[in-house]
Design a protein around this motif. Structure first.
Motif, PDB file in Angstrom:
ATOM      1  N   UNK A   1       1.001  -1.365   0.042  1.00  0.00           N
ATOM      2  CA  UNK A   1      -0.139   0.057  -0.068  1.00  0.00           C
ATOM      3  C   UNK A   1       0.931   1.218   0.059  1.00  0.00           C
ATOM      4  N   UNK A   2       0.434   2.370  -0.440  1.00  0.00           N
ATOM      5  CA  UNK A   2       1.189   3.493  -0.614  1.00  0.00           C
ATOM      6  C   UNK A   2       1.343   3.891   1.131  1.00  0.00           C
ATOM      7  N   UNK A   3       2.669   4.577   1.175  1.00  0.00           N
ATOM      8  CA  UNK A   3       3.020   5.141   2.170  1.00  0.00           C
ATOM      9  C   UNK A   3       3.155   6.517   2.385  1.00  0.00           C
ATOM     10  N   UNK A   4       3.341   7.151   3.791  1.00  0.00           N
ATOM     11  CA  UNK A   4       3.867   8.419   4.031  1.00  0.00           C
ATOM     12  C   UNK A   4       5.338   8.282   3.959  1.00  0.00           C
TER      13      UNK A   4
ATOM     14  N   UNK B   1      19.734   1.259  -0.732  1.00  0.00           N
ATOM     15  CA  UNK B   1      18.997   2.332  -0.497  1.00  0.00           C
ATOM     16  C   UNK B   1      18.306   2.176   0.969  1.00  0.00           C
ATOM     17  N   UNK B   2      18.014   3.263   1.532  1.00  0.00           N
ATOM     18  CA  UNK B   2      17.040   3.159   2.921  1.00  0.00           C
ATOM     19  C   UNK B   2      16.384   4.066   2.817  1.00  0.00           C
ATOM     20  N   UNK B   3      14.901   3.705   3.325  1.00  0.00           N
ATOM     21  CA  UNK B   3      13.996   4.938   3.286  1.00  0.00           C
ATOM     22  C   UNK B   3      13.037   4.941   4.696  1.00  0.00           C
ATOM     23  N   UNK B   4      12.448   6.059   4.782  1.00  0.00           N
ATOM     24  CA  UNK B   4      11.708   5.964   6.289  1.00  0.00           C
ATOM     25  C   UNK B   4      10.257   6.325   5.665  1.00  0.00           C
ATOM     26  N   UNK B   5       9.227   5.872   6.453  1.00  0.00           N
ATOM     27  CA  UNK B   5       7.778   5.944   6.243  1.00  0.00           C
ATOM     28  C   UNK B   5       7.261   6.721   7.463  1.00  0.00           C
ATOM     29  N   UNK B   6       6.806   7.726   7.730  1.00  0.00           N
ATOM     30  CA  UNK B   6       6.331   8.263   8.699  1.00  0.00           C
ATOM     31  C   UNK B   6       5.276   7.630   9.359  1.00  0.00           C
ATOM     32  N   UNK B   7       5.337   7.284  10.736  1.00  0.00           N
ATOM     33  CA  UNK B   7       4.564   6.196  11.425  1.00  0.00           C
ATOM     34  C   UNK B   7       4.337   4.827  11.099  1.00  0.00           C
TER      35      UNK B   7
ATOM     36  N   UNK C   1       7.534   8.750  14.318  1.00  0.00           N
ATOM     37  CA  UNK C   1       7.302   9.870  13.096  1.00  0.00           C
ATOM     38  C   UNK C   1       8.761  10.162  12.355  1.00  0.00           C
ATOM     39  N   UNK C   2       9.138   8.974  11.644  1.00  0.00           N
ATOM     40  CA  UNK C   2      10.447   9.045  10.998  1.00  0.00           C
ATOM     41  C   UNK C   2      10.433  10.120  10.234  1.00  0.00           C
ATOM     42  N   UNK C   3      11.553  10.709   9.962  1.00  0.00           N
ATOM     43  CA  UNK C   3      12.041  12.017   9.148  1.00  0.00           C
ATOM     44  C   UNK C   3      12.990  11.573   8.236  1.00  0.00           C
ATOM     45  N   UNK C   4      14.209  12.149   8.149  1.00  0.00           N
ATOM     46  CA  UNK C   4      15.199  12.000   7.365  1.00  0.00           C
ATOM     47  C   UNK C   4      16.077  10.968   7.456  1.00  0.00           C
TER      48      UNK C   4
ATOM     49  N   UNK D   1      13.772  10.901  14.478  1.00  0.00           N
ATOM     50  CA  UNK D   1      12.438  10.901  14.718  1.00  0.00           C
ATOM     51  C   UNK D   1      11.995  12.171  14.954  1.00  0.00           C
ATOM     52  N   UNK D   2      10.888  12.795  14.460  1.00  0.00           N
ATOM     53  CA  UNK D   2      10.407  14.056  14.992  1.00  0.00           C
ATOM     54  C   UNK D   2       9.691  13.640  16.252  1.00  0.00           C
TER      55      UNK D   2
END
Length: 190
Positions: A79-82, A95-101, A125-128, A142-143
């Motif tokens: 599913x799509x993610x933030x 590669x590494x990526x974060x998805x908020x929540x 609340x992952x950010x960069x 994390x914010x």
């Protein structure tokens, strides 16, 4: 915005816009409309030679390019993610990526397949996120939380609580060897 190691190849994403690329140190920019309608682009990363790019769409998917942004492939990871931050090893394979929540996701084949890391919990609340040149050392912020680090390409993570109270972390960057980090706090300090 991201850059090749020599600074000649640049790529930038526009929130509710498109991806823009330059092959001449920013003298001339080209808007890429090949991915369809405009998107809520959040972050973009580049290999050292500028040929491999990866970008995140907030509330969408991750997109990758193996030809300096001439064409793009969508990585539909369920599913799509933030999606928020994304980082690349110098050769563009890791590669590494974060998805908020949600979680942190890693790829060892330039985004062809992805693995989710659920070990750090899914309510942050992952950010960069940032990477060493070889992709083995990762750090993410994390914010409203702390900085997390990994020394094994994201297999395990350690939360850094030495900075004191949690902060509104927004961005982070790394030296090539991954031993030096710099991070910023929204409305705060570096």
């Amino acid at each position: 915005i991201t850059s090749s190691a020599d600074g000649t190849k640049l790529a930038a994403v526009v929130k509710e816009g498109n991806i823009w690329t330059s092959n001449n140190t920013g003298a001339i920019w080209t808007e890429d409309t090949s991915v369809g309608s405009t998107k809520i682009w959040f972050a973009i990363t580049s290999s050292a030679d500028g040929t491999k790019l990866a970008a995140t769409v907030e509330g969408g998917n991750i997109w990758t390019s193996n030809n300096s942004g001439v064409s793009w492939t969508v990585d539909t990871i369920g599913a799509t993610k933030k999606w928020m931050g994304i980082t690349s090893s110098a050769d563009g394979t890791k590669l590494a990526a974060t998805a908020n929540g949600l979680n942190i996701w890693t790829s060892s084949n330039s985004g062809a397949t992805w693995t989710v890391d659920t070990s750090v919990g899914a309510t942050k609340s992952w950010q960069e996120i940032t990477s060493s040149a070889d992709g083995t050392k990762l750090a993410a912020v994390v914010y409203g939380g702390n900085i997390w680090t990994s020394n094994n390409t994201g297999a395990t993570w350690t939360e850094d609580t030495s900075i004191g109270a949690t902060k509104q972390w927004r961005g982070i960057t790394s030296s090539a060897d991954g031993t030096k980090l710099a991070a910023v706090v929204s409305g705060g300090n570096i």
